[in-house]
Design an enzyme around this catalytic site. Structure first.
Site, PDB file in Angstrom:
ATOM      1  N   LYS A 179       0.848  -1.186   0.000  1.00  0.00           N
ATOM      2  CA  LYS A 179       0.000   0.000   0.000  1.00  0.00           C
ATOM      3  C   LYS A 179       0.888   1.242   0.000  1.00  0.00           C
ATOM      4  O   LYS A 179       1.490   1.590   1.008  1.00  0.00           O
ATOM      5  CB  LYS A 179      -0.908   0.048   1.230  1.00  0.00           C
ATOM      6  CG  LYS A 179      -1.995   1.085   1.029  1.00  0.00           C
ATOM      7  CD  LYS A 179      -2.569   1.652   2.318  1.00  0.00           C
ATOM      8  CE  LYS A 179      -1.880   2.896   2.783  1.00  0.00           C
ATOM      9  NZ  LYS A 179      -1.822   4.015   1.859  1.00  0.00           N
ATOM     10  N   GLU A 182      -1.135   7.764  -0.368  1.00  0.00           N
ATOM     11  CA  GLU A 182      -2.155   8.339  -1.255  1.00  0.00           C
ATOM     12  C   GLU A 182      -1.587   9.450  -2.134  1.00  0.00           C
ATOM     13  O   GLU A 182      -2.028   9.637  -3.260  1.00  0.00           O
ATOM     14  CB  GLU A 182      -3.317   8.952  -0.454  1.00  0.00           C
ATOM     15  CG  GLU A 182      -3.987   8.054   0.537  1.00  0.00           C
ATOM     16  CD  GLU A 182      -3.318   8.073   1.902  1.00  0.00           C
ATOM     17  OE1 GLU A 182      -2.199   7.539   2.010  1.00  0.00           O
ATOM     18  OE2 GLU A 182      -3.907   8.596   2.850  1.00  0.00           O
ATOM     19  N   THR A 235       4.724   7.618  13.983  1.00  0.00           N
ATOM     20  CA  THR A 235       4.696   6.769  15.171  1.00  0.00           C
ATOM     21  C   THR A 235       3.256   6.438  15.570  1.00  0.00           C
ATOM     22  O   THR A 235       2.960   5.299  15.950  1.00  0.00           O
ATOM     23  CB  THR A 235       5.464   7.454  16.321  1.00  0.00           C
ATOM     24  OG1 THR A 235       6.842   7.529  15.920  1.00  0.00           O
ATOM     25  CG2 THR A 235       5.386   6.673  17.614  1.00  0.00           C
ATOM     26  N   VAL A 237       0.552   6.024  13.724  1.00  0.00           N
ATOM     27  CA  VAL A 237      -0.002   4.951  12.890  1.00  0.00           C
ATOM     28  C   VAL A 237       0.713   3.634  13.211  1.00  0.00           C
ATOM     29  O   VAL A 237       0.081   2.575  13.295  1.00  0.00           O
ATOM     30  CB  VAL A 237       0.073   5.294  11.381  1.00  0.00           C
ATOM     31  CG1 VAL A 237      -0.355   4.106  10.532  1.00  0.00           C
ATOM     32  CG2 VAL A 237      -0.804   6.503  11.062  1.00  0.00           C
ATOM     33  N   GLU A 255       9.383   1.425  10.883  1.00  0.00           N
ATOM     34  CA  GLU A 255      10.351   2.521  10.756  1.00  0.00           C
ATOM     35  C   GLU A 255       9.552   3.797  10.921  1.00  0.00           C
ATOM     36  O   GLU A 255       8.791   4.183  10.035  1.00  0.00           O
ATOM     37  CB  GLU A 255      11.047   2.427   9.391  1.00  0.00           C
ATOM     38  CG  GLU A 255      12.457   2.961   9.419  1.00  0.00           C
ATOM     39  CD  GLU A 255      12.571   4.347   8.866  1.00  0.00           C
ATOM     40  OE1 GLU A 255      12.111   5.285   9.549  1.00  0.00           O
ATOM     41  OE2 GLU A 255      13.097   4.483   7.744  1.00  0.00           O
TER      42      GLU A 255
HETATM   43  P1  ADP Z   1       2.910  10.656   7.025  1.00  0.00           P
HETATM   44  O1  ADP Z   1       2.590  11.650   8.080  1.00  0.00           O
HETATM   45  O2  ADP Z   1       4.335  10.537   6.687  1.00  0.00           O
HETATM   46  O3  ADP Z   1       2.004  10.685   5.838  1.00  0.00           O
HETATM   47  P2  ADP Z   1       1.449   8.362   7.927  1.00  0.00           P
HETATM   48  O4  ADP Z   1       1.838   7.453   9.037  1.00  0.00           O
HETATM   49  O5  ADP Z   1       0.187   9.094   8.058  1.00  0.00           O
HETATM   50  O6  ADP Z   1       2.696   9.291   7.763  1.00  0.00           O
HETATM   51  O7  ADP Z   1       1.401   7.594   6.551  1.00  0.00           O
HETATM   52  C1  ADP Z   1       2.313   6.616   6.167  1.00  0.00           C
HETATM   53  C2  ADP Z   1       1.571   5.520   5.431  1.00  0.00           C
HETATM   54  O8  ADP Z   1       0.653   4.930   6.342  1.00  0.00           O
HETATM   55  C3  ADP Z   1       0.738   6.016   4.263  1.00  0.00           C
HETATM   56  O9  ADP Z   1       0.759   5.047   3.241  1.00  0.00           O
HETATM   57  C4  ADP Z   1      -0.638   6.117   4.859  1.00  0.00           C
HETATM   58  O10 ADP Z   1      -1.666   5.998   3.904  1.00  0.00           O
HETATM   59  C5  ADP Z   1      -0.632   4.920   5.771  1.00  0.00           C
HETATM   60  N1  ADP Z   1      -1.632   4.955   6.840  1.00  0.00           N
HETATM   61  C6  ADP Z   1      -2.150   6.017   7.491  1.00  0.00           C
HETATM   62  N2  ADP Z   1      -3.077   5.617   8.375  1.00  0.00           N
HETATM   63  C7  ADP Z   1      -3.146   4.257   8.309  1.00  0.00           C
HETATM   64  C8  ADP Z   1      -3.908   3.245   8.962  1.00  0.00           C
HETATM   65  N3  ADP Z   1      -4.798   3.529   9.890  1.00  0.00           N
HETATM   66  N4  ADP Z   1      -3.691   1.958   8.601  1.00  0.00           N
HETATM   67  C9  ADP Z   1      -2.782   1.653   7.664  1.00  0.00           C
HETATM   68  N5  ADP Z   1      -2.051   2.552   7.011  1.00  0.00           N
HETATM   69  C10 ADP Z   1      -2.210   3.846   7.327  1.00  0.00           C
END
Ligand code: ADP
Length: 485
Positions: A179, A182, A235, A237, A255
């Protein structure tokens, strides 16, 4: 809209087939430099994630897994596909992320390096028999594929982050469901296309589901066929995924965020430290988890250092990554821009001195994601920039007097990813480095990770390592077979 032979089908990819329709509607991808829509891609949801997991499960053959030679050929095939398409994938990366074209193409090379490294070292995963024979048995250790892995990555390295995980997963014989973020799915779609066209992997070994994070993430955590989640991102998430995976005790590789200290002692080579700091701090527009976030300069050189640094910071060219000569591209989105502005403003409100860059109040509220590189001195621990990762082109500089003081200040964070130490005093470095609670300590260098060495964090910065032999062993389960004759 973006035109590219690698994006003729800007779609998901499941079991070797392109998937043009998703249950999550569509995802609009924009160029952060211009605001232009680059593509509308299908947004996949829980249903497609289940299909991808099923396809990956079919590709997993535990009884007769692909031999190490076969996996080496997969890895070399992916490496070569990326190398052959480096310019075009780099161009797409530049357009959707915003980083300078040269840096974007460099990221594709960096990604290819992980496949190359795993191909070169894959024999390390061969079974071995231990020399001792306890309990009158011969003991053999096998490295079995971990199973289906979910790989979730952020936008700041749209291909680099996936390459670190996918290379090790392929080496381990583990099929994956990927995944991407976005904001930046196109780079990965293009890479998949390059790999698909060369037919280097069996169907189902890698699947791509882009879309809203929660339904995809929750499905990966809940489906029992997924036995490991490898995640790079924030962190918060990471902690959420850990909780979601607790029920089935899935293996996690995380990471997460950093809060990198960059320490320069009086005895350091000032100009070299500045060059290294500029290279480190402004890579990806400052939007990387290894970018220096807190700069500590010893008082004897602080004034000279700040003056010379200010000159270099002012000279950086901000612009569209596609334009020749651009050093720093736009920030990824308005949230990213607002955070940098908030940190700079907070530092100035709390007594910091603006040495380079504009006052944040003079910047437009919206409409442009280009944040001018900024240097503020007189930084104190109560400022937001000391506590949170800025993720942007802001250099906050503090001064210090003693080794003990700066060591305590550097470690005074919940994070432990990258750190940097500039000193020519061998004894001092040998004293400090073991006490620095960071997975990466650059000594007289601002360099970040490389495919040949392990990289990862301590404390809230994560679990596990990517790169090096440690990374190669992340996607396998050791299985021990004592045999009695
Ligand atoms: P950033 O602030 O760097 O965007 P995120 O942790 O929000 O960091 O996003 C990193 C990845 O985790 C992205 O691919 C995002 O879509 C995904 N992500 C965010 N929320 C979730 C979730 N609840 N479950 C799985 N993936 C998630």
């Amino acid at each position: 809209m973006i035109e590219s032979p690698l994006l003729e089908r800007a779609e998901g990819y499941i079991g070797g087939q392109w998937v043009g329709k998703g249950s999550g509607g569509t995802l609009s991808v924009t160029n952060p430099a211009t605001g232009e829509t680059l593509a509308e891609v299908p947004a996949l949801g829980a249903a497609e994630t289940e299909e991808a997991i099923a396809a990956a499960s079919r590709a997993l053959n535990l009884q007769e897994p692909a031999s190490l030679d076969e996996r080496r050929r997969w890895l070399e095939g992916v490496r070569d596909a990326l190398k052959e398409e480096r310019e075009e994938i780099g161009r797409i990366l530049c357009l959707e992320h915003g980083k300078p074209l040269k840096e974007a193409v460099g990221e594709v090379d960096y990604a290819a390096g992980f496949f190359n490294y795993c191909a070169n070292y894959i024999d390390q995963l061969a079974p071995h028999t231990i020399p001792e024979t306890p309990k009158d048995c011969t003991w053999t250790v096998h490295y079995r594929p971990i199973g289906v892995a979910g790989l979730i990555t952020p936008w700041n390295f749209p291909i680099g982050m996936i390459a670190k995980k996918l290379s090790a997963a392929l080496a381990g014989g583990a099929p994956s469901v990927i995944k991407p973020a976005e904001d930046t799915p196109l780079t990965m779609i293009a890479a998949f296309r390059a790999i698909h066209d060369r037919d280097v992997l069996p169907r189902g070994m890698m699947n791509l589901v882009m879309g809203p994070p929660k339904p995809i993430g929750d499905t990966l955590c809940q489906n029992p066929d997924v036995t490991m989640i490898s995640f790079t991102g924030s962190t918060g998430v990471g902690q959420y995924l850990m909780r979601e995976c607790a029920g089935r005790v899935k293996k996690l590789a995380l990471e997460l965020g950093g809060n990198a200290p960059f320490i320069i002692f009086d005895d350091a080579d000032i100009d070299d430290a500045i060059t290294q700091l500029i290279g480190n701090k402004f890579r990806g527009g400052g939007q990387t988890c290894v970018c220096a976030n807190r700069i500590f300069v010893q008082s004897g050189i602080a004034e000279t250092f700040a003056e010379r640094l200010a000159e270099k910071v002012e000279a950086l060219k901000v612009g569209d990554g596609m334009q020749e000569g651009t050093d720093i591209g736009p920030l990824i989105n308005q949230t990213g821009f607002d955070k940098v502005r908030r940190h700079v403003k907070d530092a100035l409100d709390k007594g910091g001195t603006l040495k380079a860059g504009p006052h944040p109040d003079s910047l437009p509220e919206s409409g442009s994601l280009f944040y001018p590189p900024t240097l503020v001195t007189g930084v104190t621990p109560d400022m937001q920039c000391c506590d949170e990762e800025t993720f942007g082109p802001f250099v906050p500089m503090a001064t210090f007097e003693t080794e003990e003081e700066v060591l305590a200040a550097a470690n005074d964070t919940d994070y432990g990813l990258a750190s940097y130490l500039f000193t020519r005093d061998e004894a001092r470095a040998q004293r400090m480095i073991p006490a620095m609670r960071f997975g990466h300590v650059g000594w007289n260098t601002g360099t970040g990770p490389t495919p040949e060495a392990p990289f990862g964090g301590m404390k809230l910065s994560g679990i596990g390592r990517e790169g090096g032999l440690e990374g190669l062993f992340e996607f396998v389960e050791p299985q021990t077979v004592p045999r009695s004759y």
